[in-house]
Design a protein around this motif. Sequence first.
Motif, PDB file in Angstrom:
ATOM      1  N   LYS A 122       0.849  -1.188   0.000  1.00  0.00           N
ATOM      2  CA  LYS A 122       0.000   0.000   0.000  1.00  0.00           C
ATOM      3  C   LYS A 122       0.884   1.237   0.000  1.00  0.00           C
ATOM      4  O   LYS A 122       1.793   1.368   0.821  1.00  0.00           O
ATOM      5  N   ARG A 179       1.934   1.385  -7.711  1.00  0.00           N
ATOM      6  CA  ARG A 179       0.560   0.878  -7.603  1.00  0.00           C
ATOM      7  C   ARG A 179       0.195  -0.059  -8.757  1.00  0.00           C
ATOM      8  O   ARG A 179      -0.768  -0.816  -8.648  1.00  0.00           O
ATOM      9  N   GLN A 228       3.213  -4.420  -8.077  1.00  0.00           N
ATOM     10  CA  GLN A 228       2.555  -5.062  -6.937  1.00  0.00           C
ATOM     11  C   GLN A 228       2.786  -6.577  -6.936  1.00  0.00           C
ATOM     12  O   GLN A 228       2.985  -7.184  -5.885  1.00  0.00           O
TER      13      GLN A 228
END
Length: 441
Positions: free
Chosen positions: A315, A351, A356
């Motif tokens: 995150k 992101r 990720q």
Amino acid sequence: MSELFAPPFARYQLSELAAPGTDSFVDGPFGSSLKSHEYVDAGVRLIQLQNIGEGEWRDENRKFITLRKFKSLERHGAIPGDIAIAKMADPVARACIVPPVAEQFVVVADCIRLRLDQSRFDTGFVVRAINSPYTRREAEKKAIGSTRIRINLSVLKTVGCLAPELSEQKAISRILDTLDTAIHETEAIIAKLKAVKQGLLHDLLTRGIDANGELRPPQAEAPHLYKQSPLGWIPKDWSVQPLSGYTAYEITYGIVQAGPHIPDGVPYIRTGDMAGDALIRESMLCTSRRIANSYARSEVRTGEIVMAIRATVGKVLPVPDDLDGANLTQGTARISPNGKTDGAFLLWAIRHSRAQKAIQLEVKGTTFAEITLGALRQVPVAAPMGIDEQCEIAKRLTAIDWQLALEKDKLAKQHCQKSGLMDDLLTGRVRVTPLLEGGAA
């Protein structure tokens, strides 16, 4: 007393709302009368707890029984326009209108079907009244159970509901229907923007923008514009580097022991403060200036990036102006873009699904997930070699993010307005007739 305020509406027991007849207010059959092995792929639709929301029908859970089986359970049947009520939490006694997604339904054991006396009561109004705090509080008081409360039909029939004359019920329904329509339209816009954002995120971070300001054609259409990389096809004038190659300082985590909360101290960022689309300033704790000074290496500045390296690993959020000079905990990491890297672009690049996936491959632990700083620094990230293209990509993604944030803020205000209106209109504290007359004037 102002003419807008009048005594509350008359109180009715829910049993008094039902149409004449013995079968207008019924619950589902005993469990022994309807077994799960009797469910089929098509036929008469079941109304189950999962279908009943607070004022909304949830259509995802679809179960059926045969018409032959229904004949033995006909007393428990329901049709579109009836009201379905849940015996069990969460919350107990929530209600919705049965929609026209099927012609015939039947309620199961934990559900109740109410068929109104429509010569005196409006369905839209009654559903909202049952879901209102006034009725909900009484239902919860009369419910039984400790871990998961439930209410039986005989008790629910005695629960109170406030209602005016039918004409005023219908007027209130029209007002709230209009607001519900506006809310649904905003929700649809948000859903569309989210889909556009995801598509744009993928396209901009795999194809980039050419010298004319246009998206490059896909690799399948213009293979000469692309090259292979450890992350797959990327534009020819892009490169893939480890995350540390885009940073000015070494990626590091923050304070190990923050000590007691100091109200006027230095705020520090935890993974729990990263739950939404922005850092949650209100929930942050503060440490002493002495402790913060001993962790100067993890002091963050506006424009830098904070990443969760424990729990919600991967995150990432930007550091806002009001947290310039804040610090981090051991579960978060500071990422400071270098002079050749646009910070907003790097945020979006991390992101992206490619980054990720690379991050998740390095996550260790199951009950306590985390990524080491060494592994994080080596995560591969693709980026244009020119900062102008990085900035343009970030600008477009940030623009749609802002648009999405505005619509979410609008939706929150609409929900707040609806909550206030329902509290006023469903109790009679504010009468609808003067409001309508004022609007007409």
